[in-house]
Design an enzyme around this catalytic site. Sequence first.
Site, PDB file in Angstrom:
ATOM      1  N   GLN A   1      -1.815  18.608   0.622  1.00 15.95           N
ATOM      2  CA  GLN A   1      -3.099  18.090   0.133  1.00 15.95           C
ATOM      3  C   GLN A   1      -3.048  16.572   0.034  1.00 15.95           C
ATOM      4  O   GLN A   1      -2.099  16.002  -0.523  1.00 15.95           O
ATOM      5  CB  GLN A   1      -3.411  18.687  -1.249  1.00 15.95           C
ATOM      6  CG  GLN A   1      -4.781  18.268  -1.780  1.00 15.95           C
ATOM      7  CD  GLN A   1      -5.161  18.962  -3.082  1.00 15.95           C
ATOM      8  OE1 GLN A   1      -4.346  19.665  -3.695  1.00 15.95           O
ATOM      9  NE2 GLN A   1      -6.390  18.761  -3.517  1.00 15.95           N
TER      10      GLN A   1
ATOM     11  N   HIS B   1     -11.017  21.527  -1.393  1.00 16.67           N
ATOM     12  CA  HIS B   1     -11.802  21.698  -0.162  1.00 16.67           C
ATOM     13  C   HIS B   1     -11.201  22.812   0.665  1.00 16.67           C
ATOM     14  O   HIS B   1      -9.991  23.061   0.630  1.00 16.67           O
ATOM     15  CB  HIS B   1     -11.826  20.402   0.651  1.00 16.67           C
ATOM     16  CG  HIS B   1     -10.493  19.761   0.827  1.00 16.67           C
ATOM     17  ND1 HIS B   1      -9.914  18.982  -0.150  1.00 16.67           N
ATOM     18  CD2 HIS B   1      -9.607  19.789   1.856  1.00 16.67           C
ATOM     19  CE1 HIS B   1      -8.742  18.555   0.268  1.00 16.67           C
ATOM     20  NE2 HIS B   1      -8.518  19.035   1.484  1.00 16.67           N
TER      21      HIS B   1
HETATM   22  P1  5GP Z   1      -6.036  17.789   2.879  1.00 16.96           P
HETATM   23  O1  5GP Z   1      -4.900  17.144   3.600  1.00 16.96           O
HETATM   24  O2  5GP Z   1      -6.234  17.162   1.518  1.00 16.96           O
HETATM   25  O3  5GP Z   1      -5.989  19.275   2.834  1.00 16.96           O
HETATM   26  O4  5GP Z   1      -7.338  17.482   3.732  1.00 16.96           O
HETATM   27  C1  5GP Z   1      -8.044  16.279   3.654  1.00 16.96           C
HETATM   28  C2  5GP Z   1      -8.827  16.158   4.923  1.00 16.96           C
HETATM   29  O5  5GP Z   1      -9.792  15.132   4.768  1.00 16.96           O
HETATM   30  C3  5GP Z   1      -7.986  15.775   6.152  1.00 16.96           C
HETATM   31  O6  5GP Z   1      -8.071  16.799   7.134  1.00 16.96           O
HETATM   32  C4  5GP Z   1      -8.586  14.458   6.617  1.00 16.96           C
HETATM   33  O7  5GP Z   1      -8.636  14.330   8.021  1.00 16.96           O
HETATM   34  C5  5GP Z   1      -9.959  14.483   5.988  1.00 16.96           C
HETATM   35  N1  5GP Z   1     -10.497  13.173   5.685  1.00 16.96           N
HETATM   36  C6  5GP Z   1      -9.842  12.137   5.094  1.00 16.96           C
HETATM   37  N2  5GP Z   1     -10.665  11.093   4.934  1.00 16.96           N
HETATM   38  C7  5GP Z   1     -11.877  11.484   5.441  1.00 16.96           C
HETATM   39  C8  5GP Z   1     -13.136  10.812   5.544  1.00 16.96           C
HETATM   40  O8  5GP Z   1     -13.327   9.666   5.139  1.00 16.96           O
HETATM   41  N3  5GP Z   1     -14.145  11.515   6.143  1.00 16.96           N
HETATM   42  C9  5GP Z   1     -13.976  12.802   6.578  1.00 16.96           C
HETATM   43  N4  5GP Z   1     -15.030  13.385   7.151  1.00 16.96           N
HETATM   44  N5  5GP Z   1     -12.801  13.451   6.485  1.00 16.96           N
HETATM   45  C10 5GP Z   1     -11.762  12.800   5.917  1.00 16.96           C
END
Ligand code: 5GP
Length: 113
Positions: free
Chosen positions: A93, A99
């Site tokens: 994360q 999310h």
């Molecule tokens: P996690 O790694 O927390 O599960 O997922 C976070 C996700 O947010 C990642 O897949 C990354 O690509 C996405 N993400 C990060 N910054 C942004 C942003 O500014 N806009 C969008 N649309 N996605 C983002």
Amino acid sequence: MPTLFTKIISREIPAKIVYENDHVLAFEDIHPQAPHHVLIIPKIEISTLNDLTRENASYIGEMMLAAKEIASKLGMSSKGYRVVMNCNEDGGQTVFHIHMHLLGGRAMHWPPG
Ligand code: 5GP
């Protein structure tokens, strides 16, 4: 603490929004890991899955219903798709506003890396 996803909800940061209702917002991931990669977030701040309680757990149902609907709109229902939630460091994360990743448009592998 507010994250960039809160700023996407308030439209301070732009995103390609694909679905919205009173409870959730969904938009395209900025670094897609599949032909379709949508992030589905609740419209309240819950940092990690560890912060889920009986009081806010209904948001998970709303997020799943949104995933099902978006998958259908994208034509992925019959071939299939994947829904993933990452929690904290070992889960991968990076944004601390819970999310769901909705991934599809190609075959997924199992086990994940
Ligand atoms: P996690 O790694 O927390 O599960 O997922 C976070 C996700 O947010 C990642 O897949 C990354 O690509 C996405 N993400 C990060 N910054 C942004 C942003 O500014 N806009 C969008 N649309 N996605 C983002």
